[in-house]
Design a protein around this motif. Structure first.
Motif, PDB file in Angstrom:
ATOM      1  N   GLY A  47      24.598  -2.477  -2.782  1.00  0.00           N
ATOM      2  CA  GLY A  47      24.207  -1.083  -2.620  1.00  0.00           C
ATOM      3  C   GLY A  47      25.149  -0.148  -3.344  1.00  0.00           C
ATOM      4  O   GLY A  47      26.212  -0.544  -3.841  1.00  0.00           O
ATOM      5  N   THR A  48      24.759   1.105  -3.390  1.00  0.00           N
ATOM      6  CA  THR A  48      25.542   2.119  -4.088  1.00  0.00           C
ATOM      7  C   THR A  48      26.072   3.145  -3.105  1.00  0.00           C
ATOM      8  O   THR A  48      25.521   3.327  -2.014  1.00  0.00           O
ATOM      9  CB  THR A  48      24.675   2.842  -5.145  1.00  0.00           C
ATOM     10  OG1 THR A  48      23.551   3.458  -4.494  1.00  0.00           O
ATOM     11  CG2 THR A  48      24.175   1.857  -6.198  1.00  0.00           C
ATOM     12  N   GLY A  49      27.137   3.805  -3.498  1.00  0.00           N
ATOM     13  CA  GLY A  49      27.700   4.876  -2.687  1.00  0.00           C
ATOM     14  C   GLY A  49      28.412   4.412  -1.438  1.00  0.00           C
ATOM     15  O   GLY A  49      28.654   5.214  -0.527  1.00  0.00           O
ATOM     16  N   LEU A  50      28.762   3.129  -1.356  1.00  0.00           N
ATOM     17  CA  LEU A  50      29.411   2.606  -0.165  1.00  0.00           C
ATOM     18  C   LEU A  50      30.920   2.788  -0.254  1.00  0.00           C
ATOM     19  O   LEU A  50      31.517   2.780  -1.333  1.00  0.00           O
ATOM     20  CB  LEU A  50      29.087   1.121   0.006  1.00  0.00           C
ATOM     21  CG  LEU A  50      27.611   0.770   0.180  1.00  0.00           C
ATOM     22  CD1 LEU A  50      27.435  -0.742   0.274  1.00  0.00           C
ATOM     23  CD2 LEU A  50      27.038   1.450   1.419  1.00  0.00           C
ATOM     24  N   ASP A  51      31.533   2.950   0.890  1.00  0.00           N
ATOM     25  CA  ASP A  51      32.985   3.022   0.964  1.00  0.00           C
ATOM     26  C   ASP A  51      33.562   1.711   0.411  1.00  0.00           C
ATOM     27  O   ASP A  51      33.125   0.632   0.814  1.00  0.00           O
ATOM     28  CB  ASP A  51      33.387   3.213   2.431  1.00  0.00           C
ATOM     29  CG  ASP A  51      34.854   3.554   2.604  1.00  0.00           C
ATOM     30  OD1 ASP A  51      35.698   2.758   2.145  1.00  0.00           O
ATOM     31  OD2 ASP A  51      35.163   4.591   3.212  1.00  0.00           O
ATOM     32  N   PRO A  52      34.524   1.770  -0.487  1.00  0.00           N
ATOM     33  CA  PRO A  52      35.065   0.525  -1.058  1.00  0.00           C
ATOM     34  C   PRO A  52      35.737  -0.372  -0.038  1.00  0.00           C
ATOM     35  O   PRO A  52      35.934  -1.571  -0.294  1.00  0.00           O
ATOM     36  CB  PRO A  52      36.069   1.028  -2.113  1.00  0.00           C
ATOM     37  CG  PRO A  52      36.375   2.442  -1.736  1.00  0.00           C
ATOM     38  CD  PRO A  52      35.125   2.977  -1.092  1.00  0.00           C
ATOM     39  N   ARG A  53      36.062   0.171   1.130  1.00  0.00           N
ATOM     40  CA  ARG A  53      36.669  -0.668   2.170  1.00  0.00           C
ATOM     41  C   ARG A  53      35.637  -1.523   2.891  1.00  0.00           C
ATOM     42  O   ARG A  53      36.006  -2.478   3.594  1.00  0.00           O
ATOM     43  CB  ARG A  53      37.381   0.212   3.193  1.00  0.00           C
ATOM     44  CG  ARG A  53      38.546   1.026   2.647  1.00  0.00           C
ATOM     45  CD  ARG A  53      39.018   2.029   3.687  1.00  0.00           C
ATOM     46  NE  ARG A  53      37.957   2.978   4.032  1.00  0.00           N
ATOM     47  CZ  ARG A  53      38.022   3.844   5.040  1.00  0.00           C
ATOM     48  NH1 ARG A  53      39.092   3.866   5.820  1.00  0.00           N
ATOM     49  NH2 ARG A  53      37.028   4.682   5.279  1.00  0.00           N
ATOM     50  N   GLN A  54      34.355  -1.179   2.779  1.00  0.00           N
ATOM     51  CA  GLN A  54      33.337  -1.899   3.545  1.00  0.00           C
ATOM     52  C   GLN A  54      33.088  -3.274   2.927  1.00  0.00           C
ATOM     53  O   GLN A  54      32.896  -3.407   1.729  1.00  0.00           O
ATOM     54  CB  GLN A  54      32.031  -1.108   3.587  1.00  0.00           C
ATOM     55  CG  GLN A  54      30.939  -1.804   4.403  1.00  0.00           C
ATOM     56  CD  GLN A  54      29.687  -0.967   4.543  1.00  0.00           C
ATOM     57  OE1 GLN A  54      29.752   0.181   4.958  1.00  0.00           O
ATOM     58  NE2 GLN A  54      28.541  -1.532   4.181  1.00  0.00           N
ATOM     59  N   ARG A  55      33.067  -4.290   3.772  1.00  0.00           N
ATOM     60  CA  ARG A  55      32.772  -5.650   3.363  1.00  0.00           C
ATOM     61  C   ARG A  55      31.666  -6.207   4.250  1.00  0.00           C
ATOM     62  O   ARG A  55      31.477  -5.773   5.383  1.00  0.00           O
ATOM     63  CB  ARG A  55      34.013  -6.542   3.464  1.00  0.00           C
ATOM     64  CG  ARG A  55      35.071  -6.235   2.396  1.00  0.00           C
ATOM     65  CD  ARG A  55      34.562  -6.623   1.017  1.00  0.00           C
ATOM     66  NE  ARG A  55      35.541  -6.392  -0.050  1.00  0.00           N
ATOM     67  CZ  ARG A  55      35.619  -5.286  -0.769  1.00  0.00           C
ATOM     68  NH1 ARG A  55      34.794  -4.272  -0.503  1.00  0.00           N
ATOM     69  NH2 ARG A  55      36.506  -5.165  -1.731  1.00  0.00           N
ATOM     70  N   CYS A  56      30.934  -7.184   3.702  1.00  0.00           N
ATOM     71  CA  CYS A  56      29.782  -7.752   4.399  1.00  0.00           C
ATOM     72  C   CYS A  56      29.946  -9.257   4.602  1.00  0.00           C
ATOM     73  O   CYS A  56      30.627  -9.937   3.825  1.00  0.00           O
ATOM     74  CB  CYS A  56      28.498  -7.483   3.606  1.00  0.00           C
ATOM     75  SG  CYS A  56      27.943  -5.767   3.685  1.00  0.00           S
ATOM     76  N   ALA A  57      29.304  -9.754   5.629  1.00  0.00           N
ATOM     77  CA  ALA A  57      29.295 -11.189   5.938  1.00  0.00           C
ATOM     78  C   ALA A  57      27.996 -11.500   6.661  1.00  0.00           C
ATOM     79  O   ALA A  57      27.209 -10.599   6.987  1.00  0.00           O
ATOM     80  CB  ALA A  57      30.503 -11.567   6.795  1.00  0.00           C
ATOM     81  N   THR A  58      27.745 -12.755   6.900  1.00  0.00           N
ATOM     82  CA  THR A  58      26.575 -13.177   7.674  1.00  0.00           C
ATOM     83  C   THR A  58      27.008 -14.153   8.751  1.00  0.00           C
ATOM     84  O   THR A  58      28.049 -14.823   8.638  1.00  0.00           O
ATOM     85  CB  THR A  58      25.504 -13.844   6.789  1.00  0.00           C
ATOM     86  OG1 THR A  58      26.062 -15.005   6.168  1.00  0.00           O
ATOM     87  CG2 THR A  58      24.980 -12.892   5.733  1.00  0.00           C
ATOM     88  N   VAL A  59      26.203 -14.221   9.783  1.00  0.00           N
ATOM     89  CA  VAL A  59      26.409 -15.211  10.829  1.00  0.00           C
ATOM     90  C   VAL A  59      25.085 -15.934  11.045  1.00  0.00           C
ATOM     91  O   VAL A  59      24.013 -15.336  10.938  1.00  0.00           O
ATOM     92  CB  VAL A  59      26.905 -14.549  12.142  1.00  0.00           C
ATOM     93  CG1 VAL A  59      25.855 -13.596  12.719  1.00  0.00           C
ATOM     94  CG2 VAL A  59      27.295 -15.585  13.175  1.00  0.00           C
ATOM     95  N   GLU A  60      25.158 -17.211  11.310  1.00  0.00           N
ATOM     96  CA  GLU A  60      23.963 -18.024  11.563  1.00  0.00           C
ATOM     97  C   GLU A  60      23.667 -18.002  13.056  1.00  0.00           C
ATOM     98  O   GLU A  60      24.560 -18.197  13.881  1.00  0.00           O
ATOM     99  CB  GLU A  60      24.198 -19.457  11.085  1.00  0.00           C
ATOM    100  CG  GLU A  60      22.952 -20.302  10.998  1.00  0.00           C
ATOM    101  CD  GLU A  60      23.224 -21.668  10.387  1.00  0.00           C
ATOM    102  OE1 GLU A  60      23.828 -22.509  11.109  1.00  0.00           O
ATOM    103  OE2 GLU A  60      22.848 -21.890   9.223  1.00  0.00           O
ATOM    104  N   VAL A  61      22.409 -17.752  13.398  1.00  0.00           N
ATOM    105  CA  VAL A  61      22.004 -17.680  14.803  1.00  0.00           C
ATOM    106  C   VAL A  61      20.718 -18.482  14.995  1.00  0.00           C
ATOM    107  O   VAL A  61      19.979 -18.708  14.030  1.00  0.00           O
ATOM    108  CB  VAL A  61      21.779 -16.219  15.262  1.00  0.00           C
ATOM    109  CG1 VAL A  61      23.026 -15.374  15.035  1.00  0.00           C
ATOM    110  CG2 VAL A  61      20.582 -15.605  14.558  1.00  0.00           C
TER     111      VAL A  61
END
Length: 496
Positions: A47-61
């Protein structure tokens, strides 16, 4: 659906009581949270315009929590770490409205509106609920015409008939049966709450705090019910009625109340001298003007190239009214449409997201059909629509009409969760007095259900979303103090 809920002695509490605050006795999470069950693969968020500190991950459910060893799906979530590690308390989950919406990007936008003392204390956690966005997605392949807002909301025919609504419900439900896959049967509020607890565990947090808005208040209340000792500080903002026999069916019905609470505010604004979008000389003239115009457009729609549908009819005007009452900043949209239609013209066609985005959003809202079984008889809706049209002409029968859930091919897999007063007292409710989507009447039902577990702040403001949005400074201070320090008003209060 999106966008979508009590009114008595609690309003009498004095705002002076705000000074009588007490700390909550919940344990503080360790600043150095224990690691999750397996290392998380944090990556740059799309995505665009996101805070550079934000990071993403996933969890399996588990797709089906009744079969935990069966098929797995993924839930995507994001994090911006607490800004002051020495003051870090834990994780604040941003629970989105909907169903059919996500908060994956909210740590970068809504989260940055939080005051510094809150951002210092919490990691901000956003997520896309199962079925939506960057989590394992669903789509039903709806027809383009069925993605129109005036179609996804069940406006009756001009004469009050529900025949077309029942046909639309069957067509859209059949599309979900053909194209939605097995996952669409497992989209529910309880499963979203269980997924949140999997995210909590993956983050290594013993407890979580949360800020849930609109439908997110119901998700937060269900999480609080299923995992009461996993909750730290819970803010429920713009509250749904948690009646387990109605759930979303009841939320739709409350639009009667919500529009009646809010339309007078639009009428006052739309009749103010000096307003460039003024539609009438007095507030008393606005309602009959609107009703006459809607009836005329029922009879004589105006072509509207590029819109969906490509005409301005009575129900498109009514839907624009409903959308515009969510936020006073949107009043000009309705006023300009009224002024144009009164001259037999239309403004430029409204910009809408791509069909692919709408497909996913509407399909992932299937929790409204899976939480409870909706009536399947057209006669039930015919009776309700007739009564509603007679008493609440502004909403023309919509609140008691049939959505696609009236033809949903699957029965709920478990009863809806009943919200109770059992468990720690960790909840602060904040609620605008005039909210079209989650009216005060429904919020008072949430307050009643939670009993001693909650305190409620009623804000004398207009619009959907109270905290840091359409509320007021008094309400904002009260919520911020609670999140930052754990202090709540000693009892229910009103912020005038």
């Amino acid at each position: 659906m999106t966008k979508i809920q009590r009114h008595t002695a609690l309003l009498a509490a004095s705002a002076a009581v705000l000074t009588l605050a007490i700390p909550l006795t919940t344990a503080t999470a360790s600043p150095a949270a224990a690691p999750g069950p397996s290392p998380l693969d944090w990556t740059k968020c799309e995505g665009t315009g996101l805070d550079p500190r934000q990071r993403c991950a996933t969890v399996e459910v588990p797709m089906d929590y009744a079969d935990p060893q069966g098929r797995k799906i993924t839930v995507a979530f994001s994090r911006i770490p607490a800004e002051n590690p020495e003051k870090r308390r834990g994780a604040l989950f941003l629970i989105p409205g909907g169903p059919g919406g996500g908060s994956l990007d909210q740590p970068s936008d809504e989260g940055q509106k939080l005051p510094q003392e809150v951002r210092d204390a919490y990691d901000l956690i956003g997520f896309d609920p199962r079925g939506y966005g960057r989590s394992t997605p669903v789509s039903c392949g709806f027809e383009h015409g069925d993605l129109a807002p005036s179609k996804t909301r069940p406006w009756p025919a001009p004469d009050g008939s529900v025949t077309e609504n029942m046909a639309t419900a069957r067509r859209m439900s059949d599309a979900c049966a053909r194209n939605g896959g097995e996952l669409i049967q497992h989209l529910s509020t309880a499963n979203e709450a269980r997924d949140l607890d999997r995210i909590r565990a993956a983050l290594g947090e013993r407890k979580i705090s949360a800020w849930g808005v609109s439908y997110g208040t119901y998700v937060g209340a269900v999480y609080n019910e299923l995992f009461p000792h996993r909750t730290d500080r819970i803010v429920l903002d713009s509250n749904d009625d948690p009646d387990p026999t109605l759930v979303a069916h009841g939320w739709l019905a409350r639009f009667e109340e919500g529009v009646e609470d809010n339309f007078p505010e639009f009428a006052k604004w739309a009749s103010q001298p000096g307003n460039p979008d003024r539609v009438a000389l007095t507030a008393a003239e606005v309602r009959p003007l609107f009703l006459r115009l809607a009836a005329r457009l029922d009879r004589e729609p105006i072509p509207w190239p590029g819109a969906n549908p490509e005409e301005l009819n009575g129900n498109v005007l009514r839907q624009t009214m409903l959308d515009s009452l969510y936020d006073p900043d949107d009043y000009p949209t309705l006023a300009r449409l009224i002024l144009a239609a009164g001259k037999g013209t239309v403004p430029p066609a409204p910009q809408t997201p791509p069909d692919s985005v709408l497909q996913n959003g509407f399909a992932s809202g299937a929790a409204i059909c899976n939480d409870i079984a909706w009536p399947r008889s057209a006669a039930v809706y015919e009776k309700g629509v007739a009564e509603s049209r007679a008493k609440y002409p502004l909403t023309a029968g919509l609140p008691r009409n049939a959505m696609l859930c009236a033809a949903w091919p699957w029965a709920p897999k478990e009863p809806a969760v009943r919200i109770t007063d059992r468990g720690p007292s960790t909840v602060l409710l904040v609620q605008n007095r005039r909210d079209v989507a989650t009216p005060l009447g429904g919020a008072l039902k949430m307050r009643e259900a939670l009993g001693r577990r909650a305190v409620m702040v009623t804000v004398n403001s207009t619009g959907h979303g109270a905290y840091l949005d359409n509320g007021n400074a008094c309400g904002d201070r009260t919520v911020s103090r609670f999140l930052a320090t754990g202090e709540r008003p000693a009892r229910d209060v009103t912020c005038d």
